[in-house]
Design a protein around this motif. Structure first.
Motif, PDB file in Angstrom:
ATOM      1  N   ARG A  30       0.863  -1.242   0.527  1.00  0.00           N
ATOM      2  CA  ARG A  30      -0.003   0.213   0.021  1.00  0.00           C
ATOM      3  C   ARG A  30       1.105   1.009   0.212  1.00  0.00           C
ATOM      4  NH1 ARG A  30      -3.754  -1.257   4.947  1.00  0.00           N
ATOM      5  NH2 ARG A  30      -4.596   0.803   4.314  1.00  0.00           N
ATOM      6  N   SER A  31       1.970   0.507   0.242  1.00  0.00           N
ATOM      7  CA  SER A  31       3.297   1.947   0.090  1.00  0.00           C
ATOM      8  C   SER A  31       3.896   2.297  -1.275  1.00  0.00           C
ATOM      9  CB  SER A  31       3.954   2.713   1.539  1.00  0.00           C
ATOM     10  OG  SER A  31       5.193   2.853   0.973  1.00  0.00           O
ATOM     11  N   PHE A  50       0.387   6.577   0.635  1.00  0.00           N
ATOM     12  CA  PHE A  50       0.053   5.785   1.139  1.00  0.00           C
ATOM     13  C   PHE A  50      -1.525   5.460   1.283  1.00  0.00           C
ATOM     14  CE2 PHE A  50       0.447   1.878   4.199  1.00  0.00           C
ATOM     15  CZ  PHE A  50      -0.699   2.069   5.252  1.00  0.00           C
ATOM     16  N   SER A  51      -2.242   4.484   1.134  1.00  0.00           N
ATOM     17  CA  SER A  51      -3.642   4.574   0.853  1.00  0.00           C
ATOM     18  C   SER A  51      -4.272   6.212   0.726  1.00  0.00           C
ATOM     19  CB  SER A  51      -4.409   4.320   2.101  1.00  0.00           C
ATOM     20  OG  SER A  51      -3.866   3.066   3.053  1.00  0.00           O
ATOM     21  N   GLU A  52      -3.733   6.223  -0.679  1.00  0.00           N
ATOM     22  CA  GLU A  52      -3.974   7.060  -1.349  1.00  0.00           C
ATOM     23  C   GLU A  52      -3.573   8.672  -0.967  1.00  0.00           C
ATOM     24  OE1 GLU A  52      -7.844   6.806  -3.809  1.00  0.00           O
ATOM     25  OE2 GLU A  52      -7.902   4.895  -2.026  1.00  0.00           O
ATOM     26  N   THR A  53      -3.085   8.855   0.045  1.00  0.00           N
ATOM     27  CA  THR A  53      -2.473   9.731   1.091  1.00  0.00           C
ATOM     28  C   THR A  53      -0.851   9.758   1.084  1.00  0.00           C
ATOM     29  OG1 THR A  53      -4.843   9.821   1.951  1.00  0.00           O
ATOM     30  CG2 THR A  53      -3.247  11.517   3.149  1.00  0.00           C
ATOM     31  N   GLY A  66       3.045  13.801  -7.462  1.00  0.00           N
ATOM     32  CA  GLY A  66       1.745  12.854  -7.360  1.00  0.00           C
ATOM     33  C   GLY A  66       0.692  12.154  -7.517  1.00  0.00           C
ATOM     34  N   ARG A  67       0.392  10.893  -7.383  1.00  0.00           N
ATOM     35  CA  ARG A  67      -0.818  10.701  -6.539  1.00  0.00           C
ATOM     36  C   ARG A  67      -0.760   8.976  -6.657  1.00  0.00           C
ATOM     37  NH1 ARG A  67      -5.804  11.465 -11.152  1.00  0.00           N
ATOM     38  NH2 ARG A  67      -4.055  10.621 -13.471  1.00  0.00           N
ATOM     39  N   GLN A  68      -1.649   8.699  -5.721  1.00  0.00           N
ATOM     40  CA  GLN A  68      -2.031   7.126  -5.437  1.00  0.00           C
ATOM     41  C   GLN A  68      -3.257   6.759  -5.861  1.00  0.00           C
ATOM     42  OE1 GLN A  68      -1.037   5.394  -2.216  1.00  0.00           O
ATOM     43  NE2 GLN A  68      -0.204   3.807  -2.994  1.00  0.00           N
ATOM     44  N   PHE A  69      -4.182   5.671  -6.366  1.00  0.00           N
ATOM     45  CA  PHE A  69      -5.383   5.339  -6.647  1.00  0.00           C
ATOM     46  C   PHE A  69      -5.731   4.249  -5.433  1.00  0.00           C
ATOM     47  CE2 PHE A  69      -4.966   7.759 -10.598  1.00  0.00           C
ATOM     48  CZ  PHE A  69      -3.723   7.845 -11.530  1.00  0.00           C
ATOM     49  N   SER A  70      -6.580   3.964  -5.997  1.00  0.00           N
ATOM     50  CA  SER A  70      -7.100   3.072  -4.800  1.00  0.00           C
ATOM     51  C   SER A  70      -7.290   1.696  -4.690  1.00  0.00           C
ATOM     52  CB  SER A  70      -8.961   2.847  -4.619  1.00  0.00           C
ATOM     53  OG  SER A  70      -8.623   2.035  -6.393  1.00  0.00           O
ATOM     54  N   ASN A  71      -5.968   1.064  -6.102  1.00  0.00           N
ATOM     55  CA  ASN A  71      -5.390   0.162  -6.209  1.00  0.00           C
ATOM     56  C   ASN A  71      -4.497   0.138  -6.186  1.00  0.00           C
ATOM     57  OD1 ASN A  71      -4.429   1.441  -8.439  1.00  0.00           O
ATOM     58  ND2 ASN A  71      -5.228   0.117 -10.034  1.00  0.00           N
ATOM     59  N   SER A  72      -4.126   1.282  -5.564  1.00  0.00           N
ATOM     60  CA  SER A  72      -2.000   2.272  -4.546  1.00  0.00           C
ATOM     61  C   SER A  72      -1.060   2.278  -6.173  1.00  0.00           C
ATOM     62  CB  SER A  72      -1.564  -0.254  -3.959  1.00  0.00           C
ATOM     63  OG  SER A  72      -2.212  -0.302  -2.815  1.00  0.00           O
ATOM     64  N   ARG A  73      -2.243   1.577  -7.399  1.00  0.00           N
ATOM     65  CA  ARG A  73      -0.644   2.671  -8.258  1.00  0.00           C
ATOM     66  C   ARG A  73      -0.879   3.590  -8.255  1.00  0.00           C
ATOM     67  NH1 ARG A  73      -1.413   4.149 -13.747  1.00  0.00           N
ATOM     68  NH2 ARG A  73      -2.798   4.731 -13.694  1.00  0.00           N
ATOM     69  N   SER A  74       0.440   3.878  -8.689  1.00  0.00           N
ATOM     70  CA  SER A  74       1.044   5.891  -8.584  1.00  0.00           C
ATOM     71  C   SER A  74       1.778   6.027  -9.956  1.00  0.00           C
ATOM     72  CB  SER A  74       1.690   5.710  -7.087  1.00  0.00           C
ATOM     73  OG  SER A  74       1.753   7.356  -7.107  1.00  0.00           O
ATOM     74  N   GLU A  75       1.251   7.572  -9.953  1.00  0.00           N
ATOM     75  CA  GLU A  75       1.247   8.123 -11.206  1.00  0.00           C
ATOM     76  C   GLU A  75       2.591   9.588 -10.450  1.00  0.00           C
ATOM     77  OE1 GLU A  75      -1.487   7.915 -14.122  1.00  0.00           O
ATOM     78  OE2 GLU A  75      -1.675   9.212 -13.750  1.00  0.00           O
ATOM     79  N   MET A  76       3.505   9.636 -11.040  1.00  0.00           N
ATOM     80  CA  MET A  76       3.925  11.066 -10.720  1.00  0.00           C
ATOM     81  C   MET A  76       4.232  11.782 -11.712  1.00  0.00           C
ATOM     82  SD  MET A  76       8.168  10.651  -9.723  1.00  0.00           S
ATOM     83  CE  MET A  76       8.171  12.354 -10.578  1.00  0.00           C
ATOM     84  N   ASN A  77       4.789  13.207 -11.897  1.00  0.00           N
ATOM     85  CA  ASN A  77       3.951  14.244 -12.931  1.00  0.00           C
ATOM     86  C   ASN A  77       5.126  15.426 -12.843  1.00  0.00           C
ATOM     87  OD1 ASN A  77       3.236  16.847 -14.004  1.00  0.00           O
ATOM     88  ND2 ASN A  77       1.673  14.796 -15.396  1.00  0.00           N
TER      89      ASN A  77
END
Lengths: 115, 115
Positions: A30-31, A50-53, A66-77
């Motif tokens: 989750r992290s 962690f958990s979208e936060t 950056g951001r994180q989605f509910s499935n824990s996948r993350s993106e950075m911009n």
């Protein structure tokens, strides 16, 4: 178990453009943390989700987000790219659960070149 | 600010010899100290870690020692093999928390093991 997957592996951009990098963590983790690696500055912490936060943030300008989605996948911009943003961007995931070891599992990185 | 100093930056040894890499950290609240190995084109991989309640930890040919008073820790590799050739990074947890993905990394040591 599949490891941490980062896409794209390589990309070339020009100054002023923006870029989005993606990270799929190990299943159940989750992290997600992001690091920038350059020959001069080494490995520097960007942020952690962690958990979208966003739980932690490094000393980078606001162009990095950056951001994180509910499935824990993350993106950075990274917006308004500068030559100095050329680097290997590494994503790492961790279980960080009750029996956490603190171990970070790194992906192979996305190598960004800014021309 | 938080800082981790790592020495030496390069290390060349003969196969079968021992290798020692040393790190010093600045944040007295750090309590988790991992070591990562990074091979060319790959992300860093955890090889051993130690927590502040332990002075030494060993895993086959690899050992880590921690001196909390002096705020330094070391990686020891015995009976080195050519496949040990890589870049090694030490790290320390930030703000005394091992339960986050924020690590402060040293600058890295390029280890070359000559056959």
């Amino acid at each position: 178990k599949a490891g941490v997957t980062q896409t794209p592996r390589y990309l070339i951009k020009t100054r002023g453009q923006q870029v989005t990098l993606s990270c799929s963590p190990i299943s159940g983790h989750r992290s997600v943390s992001w690091y920038q690696q350059t020959p001069g500055q080494g490995l520097q912490f960007l942020f952690e989700y962690f958990s979208e936060t966003q739980r932690n943030k490094g000393n980078f300008p606001g162009r990095f987000s950056g951001r994180q989605f509910s499935n824990s996948r993350s993106e950075m911009n990274v917006s308004t790219l500068e030559l100095g943003d050329s680097a290997l961007y590494l994503c790492a995931s961790s279980s960080m659960g009750q029996q956490t070891t603190g171990e970070l599992f790194f992906g192979e990185g996305s190598r960004l070149t800014v021309l | 600010g938080e800082n981790v100093e790592q020495h030496p930056s390069t290390l060349s040894v003969q196969e079968g010899d021992s290798a020692v890499i040393k790190c010093t950290y600045s944040d007295s609240a750090s309590n988790y100290f991992p070591w990562y190995k990074q091979e060319l084109g790959k992300g860093p991989q955890l090889i051993i870690d130690i927590r502040s309640n332990v002075g030494e930890k060993k895993d086959q040919r690899i050992a880590v020692t921690l001196n909390k008073t002096a705020k330094h820790f070391s990686l020891h590799i015995t009976e080195t093999q050519p496949e040990d050739s890589a870049v090694y990074f030490c790290a320390a947890s930030s703000h005394g928390s091992s339960n986050t993905g924020k690590l402060i990394f040293g600058q890295g040591t390029t280890l070359q093991v000559k056959p």
